[in-house]
Scaffold this active site. Structure first.
Site, PDB file in Angstrom:
ATOM      1  N   TYR A 273       0.810  -1.221   0.000  1.00 52.46           N
ATOM      2  CA  TYR A 273       0.000   0.000   0.000  1.00 52.46           C
ATOM      3  C   TYR A 273       0.843   1.272   0.000  1.00 52.46           C
ATOM      4  CZ  TYR A 273      -0.048   0.012   5.282  1.00 52.46           C
ATOM      5  OH  TYR A 273       0.270   0.024   6.619  1.00 52.46           O
ATOM      6  N   GLU A 274       0.163   2.402  -0.211  1.00 55.33           N
ATOM      7  CA  GLU A 274       0.821   3.705  -0.427  1.00 55.33           C
ATOM      8  C   GLU A 274       1.751   3.664  -1.644  1.00 55.33           C
ATOM      9  OE1 GLU A 274      -0.303   6.222   0.819  1.00 55.33           O
ATOM     10  OE2 GLU A 274      -1.479   5.262   2.400  1.00 55.33           O
ATOM     11  N   GLY A 275       1.340   2.939  -2.646  1.00 51.76           N
ATOM     12  CA  GLY A 275       2.144   2.798  -3.853  1.00 51.76           C
ATOM     13  C   GLY A 275       3.016   1.566  -3.737  1.00 51.76           C
TER      14      GLY A 275
ATOM     15  N   GLN B 113       7.174   2.559  -6.551  1.00 47.07           N
ATOM     16  CA  GLN B 113       8.168   3.429  -5.905  1.00 47.07           C
ATOM     17  C   GLN B 113       9.471   3.445  -6.706  1.00 47.07           C
ATOM     18  OE1 GLN B 113       7.276   5.316  -3.300  1.00 47.07           O
ATOM     19  NE2 GLN B 113       5.285   4.302  -3.356  1.00 47.07           N
TER      20      GLN B 113
END
Length: 592
Positions: free
Chosen positions: A434-436, A441
């Site tokens: 999650y969060e990319g 990234q």
């Protein structure tokens, strides 16, 4: 039940011996004397170990439940959340104009590590709230700030971020949630969002959702996206709560881990929302929240790894198994403890050297955030922007790997739920997604961050490495064990950067095929830089006859392990990058 003790001594070492925060020119840092930070972090550590850690397994077993449209959290969570609020921990680094304590971000990160390590799922409720606070603080109108920030700072209300939709994950340009303008200046929000952490619960009076949606006239792709404040309960002009908004929980996701956090499907059925920031500029506002969240997820990576490591050490000391190859270490017992065996030592050193290096890197990044925000330091802003995908991607990859190593120390018992090691592994796994997701990234790092400002932040990192090596090159004790390995790693990193610059435009697939290896190459080099700085700080203390000699000797030995056994991985990552796109793209789609 798993144990957890806040690593107060190590945090203090990073803050004061390595970063020397109270001597820095950042506003607010002069107050961060060792006695003050120790008192704050000691209290945070007690809350973590005595209140939050015992609830970690409870949250994992019980999970959250949806009852008549309301999410019920695990037993004990609400009382713990009340203690968190009453202690002022949710307000630690928030603006005093809205009830915060105005401490620097570096203190929020240091205390936050303890809360995450003790109970990651629980801490996400306030972690997401802090992100919503930051977005509104940076982009909201004065009226919006006055309405929402005091309650978010105190966590009387909590916050969320709503990006993902069933058909649209990373590619936000595909989202379908609509925002229709109303005569009163509000918008009618209609659509569905999924994977919304802390989307609803029974621990706060209201939930303030920050929702990405498309308003008329915005065009295609991400350029047409706006960000909206959509409260669960509407807020009256006097600040009291009004009617229930047209937002509801459609379902709770059944997950591999973080069971104590409510991961919701959120339905917006003509809900009333208000524009946050500029129309059609929602991504800029949301990135304020996302960048903070990505550093926070990097912290989750090493914090959960530290909790797992602590339990692995305790088990290795107490579990009797076999005899030391060099002779009995426990002659009065039936066997020797696991910790005498070289392969167990290898595993524990892998874990310890990563966790301590990661803590230093994340804390340094928090310092850079403070420089950026409190001094308007553009150089610090560029450097932390460059490092953010590394912190998120590398620290969570290695953090998960570290929890698996810790679980392995337990042998078969690590696979049994009673020991708690399975939960650490399952909880840590989400940090890579999650969060990319970490592949994204890596793409962000190579595709956007390397070339940002004409490559100035990347060159700035290399200058820091050179400066650090030069500063300590007269210390022969550091040269061969620390400085030479860092110099070699930096050369590998420079070679990879040059390769991308030379081939990126001509053969973009080659750069992207090597992006994941580059993220890890960069991550290892960054941890190598941290270990040089930590070893130098401990050398300084030893030469000054510091009283805690054993701590500093252990620090140097741990760093020496990382430089000898982990940092050489940079050459393997460089070799993989040099292999280009051909091995990666060799098969046609049909051949898979």
């Amino acid at each position: 039940m798993p144990i957890y003790a806040a690593p107060l001594r190590d945090t203090q070492f990073v803050l004061h011996d390595v970063l020397e925060i109270s001597r820095q020119d950042v506003p607010g840092y002069a107050d961060l004397e060792p006695e003050f930070t120790e008192a704050v972090l000691d209290a945070a550590g007690k809350l973590a170990s005595e209140v939050l850690a015992p609830l970690n397994a409870v949250g994992d077993r019980q999970g959250c439940h949806l009852e008549n449209g309301i999410v019920r959290t695990p037993e004990g969570f609400k009382d713990a959340f009340d203690q968190m609020r009453e202690g002022g921990w949710t307000a630690l680094d928030c603006d005093s104009a809205y009830g915060g304590q105005d401490m620097p971000y570096v203190m929020g990160l240091a205390a936050g590590e303890y809360f995450v390590a003790a109970n990651m799922a629980f801490n996400m409720y306030q972690g997401l709230t802090h992100g919503a606070y930051s977005a509104i603080h940076a982009h909201g109108s004065d009226a919006q700030k006055d309405t929402y920030l005091p309650k978010l700072v105190s966590c009387e209300w909590t916050g969320t971020m709503n990006l993902t939709e069933p058909h649209s994950g990373t590619d936000l340009g595909m989202l379908r949630t609509k925002a229709v303008p109303q005569d009163d200046g509000s918008y009618e929000i209609t659509g569905q969002k999924i994977f919304i952490s802390a989307g609803d619960h029974d621990m706060a009076e209201n939930v303030i959702h920050l929702v990405l949606a498309k308003a008329p006239g915005g065009g295609e792709g991400t350029k047409g996206i706006s960000l909206f404040i959509v409260p669960k309960f509407l807020v009256n002009e006097d600040g009291s709560l009004g009617a229930r908004n047209a937002v509801s929980v459609g379902n709770l996701e059944e997950k591999m881990g973080i069971h104590g956090n409510s991961t919701c499907v959120m339905n917006y059925d003509g809900a009333k929302g208000w524009l946050l920031g500029d129309l059609h500029k929602g991504m800029r506002a949301m990135f304020t929240m996302m960048n903070e969240a990505r550093i926070g997820v990097g912290l989750q990576g090493y914090a959960v790894a530290d909790a797992a490591y602590q339990n692995a050490v305790a088990y290795a000391r107490s579990r009797l198994q076999g005899r030391a190859i060099t002779g009995q270490a426990n002659p009065t017992g039936p066997a020797d403890p696991l910790i005498v065996h070289p392969d167990i030592r290898r595993s524990l050193m892998e874990q310890k050297s990563f966790v301590e290096g990661a803590r230093a890197l994340a804390t340094w990044c928090a310092y850079l955030v403070d420089r950026s925000h409190r001094l308007d330091d553009a150089e610090a802003e560029g450097l932390v922007s460059l490092l953010t995908p590394v912190v998120k991607g590398f620290l969570t990859d290695k953090g998960f790997e570290t929890t698996v190593l810790a679980q392995q120390v337990f042998g078969g018992h690590g696979y049994i739920e009673e020991q708690g090691m399975s939960q650490f592994v399952r909880d840590a796994r989400i940090t890579m997604i999650y969060e990319g997701a970490n592949g994204v990234q890596a793409l962000d790092l190579v595709g956007r961050k390397l070339a940002a400002e004409g490559g100035k932040p990347m060159m700035g990192f290399f200058d820091l490495v050179k400066q650090t090596i030069k500063e300590h090159e007269s210390d022969e004790e550091l040269k061969s064990s620390f400085l030479d390995p860092l110099k070699a790693a930096s050369k590998d990193l420079q070679a990879a950067v040059m390769l991308f610059l030379e081939q990126g435009m001509k053969n973009p697939n080659a750069a992207l095929a090597g992006s994941y290896d580059f993220m890890h190459l960069f991550g290892h080099t960054a941890l190598g830089l941290m270990w040089v700085r930590m070893a130098a700080a401990s050398r300084k203390s030893l030469l000054a006859n510091a009283p805690d000699r054993e701590f500093h000797e252990a620090k140097i030995a741990t760093g020496r392990y990382y430089m000898a056994r982990q940092l050489p991985m940079t050459s393997a990552h460089l070799a993989r990058i040099r292999s280009g796109a051909e091995p990666v793209m060799a098969l046609s789609e049909e051949m898979f």
